[in-house]
Design a protein around this motif. Structure first.
Motif, mmCIF file in Angstrom:
data_model
loop_
_atom_site.group_PDB
_atom_site.id
_atom_site.type_symbol
_atom_site.label_atom_id
_atom_site.label_comp_id
_atom_site.label_asym_id
_atom_site.label_seq_id
_atom_site.Cartn_x
_atom_site.Cartn_y
_atom_site.Cartn_z
ATOM 1 N N GLY A 10 -23.384 -18.190 23.772
ATOM 2 C CA GLY A 10 -22.997 -16.926 23.173
ATOM 3 C C GLY A 10 -23.794 -15.750 23.710
ATOM 4 O O GLY A 10 -23.362 -14.598 23.613
ATOM 5 N N TRP A 11 -24.946 -16.036 24.274
ATOM 6 C CA TRP A 11 -25.841 -15.023 24.843
ATOM 7 C C TRP A 11 -25.377 -14.543 26.216
ATOM 8 O O TRP A 11 -25.861 -13.527 26.716
ATOM 9 C CB TRP A 11 -27.238 -15.643 24.920
ATOM 10 N N ILE A 12 -24.433 -15.239 26.833
ATOM 11 C CA ILE A 12 -24.012 -14.939 28.203
ATOM 12 C C ILE A 12 -23.607 -13.474 28.398
ATOM 13 O O ILE A 12 -24.104 -12.806 29.324
ATOM 14 C CB ILE A 12 -22.872 -15.884 28.652
ATOM 15 N N LEU A 33 -10.527 -18.587 25.899
ATOM 16 C CA LEU A 33 -10.530 -18.188 24.492
ATOM 17 C C LEU A 33 -11.807 -17.422 24.156
ATOM 18 O O LEU A 33 -11.782 -16.403 23.463
ATOM 19 C CB LEU A 33 -10.398 -19.417 23.594
ATOM 20 N N GLN A 34 -12.950 -17.896 24.679
ATOM 21 C CA GLN A 34 -14.209 -17.198 24.436
ATOM 22 C C GLN A 34 -14.236 -15.844 25.134
ATOM 23 O O GLN A 34 -14.705 -14.854 24.561
ATOM 24 C CB GLN A 34 -15.387 -18.048 24.918
ATOM 25 N N SER A 35 -13.724 -15.777 26.354
ATOM 26 C CA SER A 35 -13.755 -14.508 27.095
ATOM 27 C C SER A 35 -12.899 -13.435 26.444
ATOM 28 O O SER A 35 -13.121 -12.248 26.662
ATOM 29 C CB SER A 35 -13.286 -14.738 28.539
ATOM 30 N N HIS A 36 -11.931 -13.840 25.616
ATOM 31 C CA HIS A 36 -11.080 -12.886 24.911
ATOM 32 C C HIS A 36 -11.438 -12.796 23.424
ATOM 33 O O HIS A 36 -10.617 -12.378 22.602
ATOM 34 C CB HIS A 36 -9.601 -13.270 25.084
ATOM 35 N N SER A 37 -12.702 -13.181 23.123
ATOM 36 C CA SER A 37 -13.240 -13.052 21.765
ATOM 37 C C SER A 37 -12.395 -13.792 20.722
ATOM 38 O O SER A 37 -12.235 -13.320 19.596
ATOM 39 C CB SER A 37 -13.374 -11.568 21.381
ATOM 40 N N LYS A 38 -11.860 -14.934 21.118
ATOM 41 C CA LYS A 38 -11.084 -15.766 20.189
ATOM 42 C C LYS A 38 -11.881 -17.021 19.831
ATOM 43 O O LYS A 38 -11.341 -18.133 19.778
ATOM 44 C CB LYS A 38 -9.744 -16.152 20.828
ATOM 45 N N THR A 39 -13.174 -16.820 19.581
ATOM 46 C CA THR A 39 -14.021 -17.963 19.286
ATOM 47 C C THR A 39 -13.631 -18.638 17.972
ATOM 48 O O THR A 39 -13.918 -19.820 17.765
ATOM 49 C CB THR A 39 -15.499 -17.536 19.231
#
Length: 414
Positions: A267-269, A128-134
């Motif tokens: 989030g900085w990754i 979800l994070q990798s696809h900007s669905k935070t």
């Protein structure tokens, strides 16, 4: 390129998600303190302390590996590894409870089931994070925490049973996670892995490759989790469950800061990965870029930490009851530990980004040894304040050793 704006946006959603998880458990702790005895709070805290390092190990850092590994594997491979790991962790946790304190076995077993759900949900937050669905991550964890807290509080007030309350927490969190996190994650993964099949690794043994990366991270993470649990073990032996209960409640002051800075670092990754190869982002090298970021966050955190500790001094007895009072002797080491967090959080991400997974064990061992020595020397004489000084010393030791490693590796690469 990942902008500062997108970093701030994703960090906000992720922080809200992580804070929601912690807030749900904090609410239960508050209700336990209000409607049960300090001994019951201590039993709950000990069950969490027993399972915490075991389940951190079982998570194997799979979310971070999914986001940073040089090879892309199907998510189902990660899920298979995770399911096997958390089931093994559940059995081990109960076995440890049977050996150390058989009266805690049932409580530890139920807590283990809750942590299984948490681990799988955390893994699903990776894609979800990798696809900007935070935003979906926040929604999932927020509403899961709210529904779980409401139902479990109702059960606790009605029954005054810790075990029944934990069962309710498990059932509600399982259902909410399934609907709000696992299903949306599977929908996104189905579309992505179908269209981007060519980008996936062709490894014949993906589970082995994932475990090879995850085992050192898991072990390192378990040792880090032990840093919070170890003072509780020493307090339990020397002063009993009541001291453990006090430590567990005051620890949440540190935990909120840890969650926030850990989330900022997560989030900085994407931006940190770009900084490794883009001289426009890091003209003086990755180590300087990381150190500058950690220093700026230390400056930002310092006044917030002071204000937070002052507020905690007044709010803790109001929320948890007059028997819980944050003294200056306890607040000072908590503040020192918080100020060590920016360097600890960002340097840890730096190690993962550079795929130096095996080094996480060495770094964690250094921190645990520092904590063990500090616990043994300080807790018998200084009780809870000594426990927090042990926490602070271990945080500083980990920060220094990790920054030293990153600097050494950068000099070797030149």
């Amino acid at each position: 390129m990942t902008s500062k704006k997108s970093w701030a946006r994703d960090t906000g959603w992720l922080f809200g998600a992580n804070l929601s998880k912690t807030a749900g458990l904090l609410v239960i702790l508050i209700v336990l303190a209000r409607f049960t005895t300090a001994e019951t709070v201590g039993r709950y805290a000990l069950a969490m302390a027993i399972t915490a390092p075991i389940f951190v190990f079982a998570q194997l850092g799979l979310k971070g590996i999914y986001l940073t590994h040089k090879s892309a594997f199907r998510f189902s491979r990660y899920l298979e590894v995770q399911l096997f790991a958390v089931l093994s962790a559940s059995l081990l946790s109960v076995a440890v409870a049977m050996i150390t304190d058989v009266t805690l076995a049932i409580t530890v077993g139920i807590v283990s089931l809750i942590k299984c759900v948490d681990a799988i949900s955390d893994l699903y937050s990776g894609p979800l994070q990798s696809h900007s669905k935070t935003n979906l991550i926040f929604n999932g964890f927020f509403f899961t925490a709210i529904s779980s807290a409401v139902i479990s509080i109702a059960v606790l007030i009605a029954t005054h049973s810790l075990e029944l309350t934990l069962v309710a927490l498990f059932l509600v969190s399982l259902l909410a996670s399934l609907i709000l996190l696992w299903r949306p994650g599977n929908r996104i993964l189905a579309a992505f892995e179908k269209t981007d099949n060519a980008g996936l690794s062709k490894s014949a043994r993906p589970s082995r490759d994932i475990l090879r990366a995850g085992l050192p991270i898991g072990l390192g993470g378990a040792l880090v989790a032990l840093l919070a649990s170890m003072p509780q073990y020493f307090l339990s032996v020397n002063f009993g469950a009541d001291a453990v209960a006090h430590f567990a409640i005051y620890f949440y002051v540190f935990a909120v800061a840890d969650i926030f800075l850990g989330t900022v670092a997560q989030g900085w990754i994407p931006r940190a990965r770009q900084a490794r190869t883009d001289d426009n982002i890091a003209p003086r090298g990755f180590f300087h870029f990381l150190a500058k970021t950690a220093f700026l966050w230390t400056l930002l955190v310092t006044p917030v930490a002071i204000i937070g500790l002052i507020l905690s001094y007044y709010l803790i007895p109001v929320i948890f009851g007059p028997t819980f009072q944050l003294s200056i002797a306890i607040a000072i080491p908590i503040g020192v530990a918080i100020l060590a967090l920016p360097y600890a959080s960002f340097s840890n991400i730096g190690v993962i980004i550079q795929n130096m997974y095996s080094h996480t064990i060495t770094l964690s061992v250094i921190a645990v040894l520092a904590s063990f020595v500090a616990c043994a020397l300080l807790i018998p004489d200084y009780e809870i304040s000594g426990a927090f000084w042990a926490l602070a010393i271990s945080a500083v030791a980990r920060s220094i050793s990790t920054m030293f490693l990153l600097k050494r590796e950068e000099l070797k690469a030149r």
